[in-house]
Write a protein that holds these residues in place. Structure first.
Motif, short mmCIF file in Angstrom:
data_model
loop_
_atom_site.label_atom_id
_atom_site.label_comp_id
_atom_site.label_asym_id
_atom_site.label_seq_id
_atom_site.Cartn_x
_atom_site.Cartn_y
_atom_site.Cartn_z
N VAL A 22 0.04 0.12 -4.44
CA VAL A 22 -1.41 0.27 -4.55
C VAL A 22 -1.83 1.52 -3.80
N THR A 23 -2.51 2.42 -4.49
CA THR A 23 -2.98 3.65 -3.86
C THR A 23 -4.19 3.35 -3.00
N ALA A 24 -4.20 3.87 -1.78
CA ALA A 24 -5.33 3.65 -0.89
C ALA A 24 -6.57 4.33 -1.46
N PRO A 25 -7.70 3.68 -1.36
CA PRO A 25 -8.93 4.28 -1.89
C PRO A 25 -9.28 5.55 -1.12
N ALA A 26 -9.83 6.48 -1.85
CA ALA A 26 -10.27 7.73 -1.21
C ALA A 26 -11.55 7.46 -0.43
N ALA A 27 -11.52 7.80 0.83
CA ALA A 27 -12.69 7.54 1.70
C ALA A 27 -13.50 8.81 1.83
N CYS B 232 0.85 -1.18 0.00
CA CYS B 232 0.00 0.00 0.00
C CYS B 232 0.89 1.24 0.00
N SER B 233 0.44 2.28 -0.62
CA SER B 233 1.21 3.51 -0.70
C SER B 233 1.60 3.99 0.70
#
Length: 206
Positions: free
Chosen positions: A193-198, A127-128
């Motif tokens: 992997v870029t963390a999803p925007a929450a 993860c980034s």
């Protein structure tokens, strides 16, 4: 000359011409300690009209008027030269010995391994912002310079490098230097992997 009857005679004088042997030098115009497959050594001879160069006794450059010799060395060897005072090895010849030794220093060898514990352990996916550690397989070299995306990030005597700033698509390499010789090694690719925007949405309560 006296014959059996006591008569004395003489012969015409015979003249011999003694040609001198070539007299010159063999020198190296570049350093004679080189890295494996990384450089050439140039030699120059003087004192003759033609020259023949050898490495460990084996002819590498046959008789010619060229007084210089350049060779890329992959193994240690001793360079000598045969010198003649005539063209193409004619006339009197002399070998300039014991010659000039050339030492070839091996390049560093090894591989890079990657360890990370972001998500599945050591699956080359992080993860980034997560830490990832790169380890060169051999210690004891003079220096290890790690690059991320072509930018130098660490140059020390340590064979281990850890970063939390790896971005998607960035390649990590290390330049390993030992005994004055360097070799570049690419690390295995790591997927970031870029963390999803929450987004937290609050709905009004009816």
């Amino acid at each position: 000359v006296t014959d059996v009857n006591g008569c004395v005679g003489s012969t015409a004088p015979v003249t011999y011409t003694v040609n001198p042997l070539p007299n010159g030098t063999l020198t190296a115009n570049t350093p004679t300690t080189v890295c494996e497959d990384a450089g050439s050594v140039t030699f120059a001879a003087t004192g003759g009209a033609s020259y023949q160069f050898r490495i460990d006794g084996v002819i590498e450059q046959a008789w010619s008027s060229t007084a210089s010799f350049t060779h890329v060395f992959t193994d240690d060897g001793v360079v000598t030269v045969d010198v003649a005072n005539g063209a193409n090895g004619s006339g009197c010849t002399k070998s300039y010995t014991p010659g000039i030794p050339v030492t070839v220093t091996p390049l560093p060898t090894g591989t890079i391994s990657v360890t990370e514990n972001s998500g599945a352990l050591n699956n080359a996916e992080i993860c980034s912002g997560s830490p990832v550690t790169y380890t060169f397989s051999k210690t004891g070299y003079t220096s290890y310079e790690f690059f991320v995306g072509g930018v130098s990030k660490q140059k020390t005597s340590s064979n281990i490098f850890t970063t939390t700033a790896l971005a998607a698509g960035q390649q990590v390499t290390v330049i390993v230097t030992g005994a004055g010789c360097s070799q570049t090694f690419p690390a295995p690719n790591v997927t970031v992997v870029t963390a999803p925007a929450a987004v937290l949405a609050v709905s009004p309560k009816n």
